[in-house]
Design a protein around this motif. Structure first.
Motif, mmCIF file in Angstrom:
data_model
loop_
_atom_site.group_PDB
_atom_site.id
_atom_site.type_symbol
_atom_site.label_atom_id
_atom_site.label_comp_id
_atom_site.label_asym_id
_atom_site.label_seq_id
_atom_site.Cartn_x
_atom_site.Cartn_y
_atom_site.Cartn_z
ATOM 1 N N SER A 81 -3.993 46.099 -31.303
ATOM 2 C CA SER A 81 -4.732 45.149 -30.474
ATOM 3 C C SER A 81 -4.393 45.405 -29.018
ATOM 4 O O SER A 81 -3.409 46.059 -28.695
ATOM 5 C CB SER A 81 -4.387 43.703 -30.859
ATOM 6 O OG SER A 81 -3.011 43.465 -30.666
ATOM 7 N N GLY A 82 -5.231 44.860 -28.163
ATOM 8 C CA GLY A 82 -5.022 45.000 -26.730
ATOM 9 C C GLY A 82 -4.009 43.985 -26.228
ATOM 10 O O GLY A 82 -3.334 43.311 -27.006
ATOM 11 N N PRO A 83 -3.914 43.854 -24.912
ATOM 12 C CA PRO A 83 -2.992 42.884 -24.331
ATOM 13 C C PRO A 83 -3.293 41.476 -24.836
ATOM 14 O O PRO A 83 -4.448 41.099 -25.024
ATOM 15 C CB PRO A 83 -3.240 42.988 -22.825
ATOM 16 C CG PRO A 83 -3.939 44.286 -22.634
ATOM 17 C CD PRO A 83 -4.663 44.584 -23.906
ATOM 18 N N ASP A 84 -2.297 40.712 -25.112
ATOM 19 C CA ASP A 84 -2.423 39.329 -25.591
ATOM 20 C C ASP A 84 -3.209 39.231 -26.891
ATOM 21 O O ASP A 84 -3.888 38.236 -27.137
ATOM 22 C CB ASP A 84 -3.066 38.437 -24.517
ATOM 23 C CG ASP A 84 -2.278 38.445 -23.222
ATOM 24 O OD1 ASP A 84 -1.033 38.435 -23.304
ATOM 25 O OD2 ASP A 84 -2.894 38.465 -22.159
ATOM 26 N N GLY A 85 -3.174 40.272 -27.713
ATOM 27 C CA GLY A 85 -3.856 40.229 -29.008
ATOM 28 C C GLY A 85 -5.359 40.409 -28.940
ATOM 29 O O GLY A 85 -6.062 40.196 -29.917
#
Length: 98
Positions: A81-85
């Motif tokens: 996943s990317g930053p912060d989910g």
């Protein structure tokens, strides 16, 4: 006589087995299964054919995949996943760039 042992409060234990290295009994079991599969490869097809005739293709495939799991371990599944989910978006282009 009191068993002093090597574990004492405030004293760190040894490094232990490195991550991903199977213990000896697991390794021996995998090797035994590999020898069994290699030594019975010709008969394995016959057994799978019998299961297929008696119980169907799905049962034969399940038997094969269950056996294979011990010979070739499953790979770990990871979700990225990317930053912060957040979702990761991927853009693919095909052909020559314009």
């Amino acid at each position: 006589m009191v068993n002093e042992g090597s574990f004492k409060k405030g004293r760190k234990g040894g490094p232990g087995r490195p991550k991903g290295v199977p213990n000896e009994s697991t390794q021996l079991a995998r090797e035994a299964i590999a020898r069994f599969v290699d030594g019975n490869a010709g008969r394995l097809q016959g057994w799978l054919d019998e299961i297929h005739q008696e119980k169907g293709a799905e049962a034969a495939f399940k038997c094969f995949s269950d056996l294979l799991e011990y010979h070739v371990p499953k790979l770990a599944r990871h979700e990225h996943s990317g930053p912060d989910g957040s979702k990761i978006e991927i853009e693919a282009t095909w052909g020559k760039p314009e």
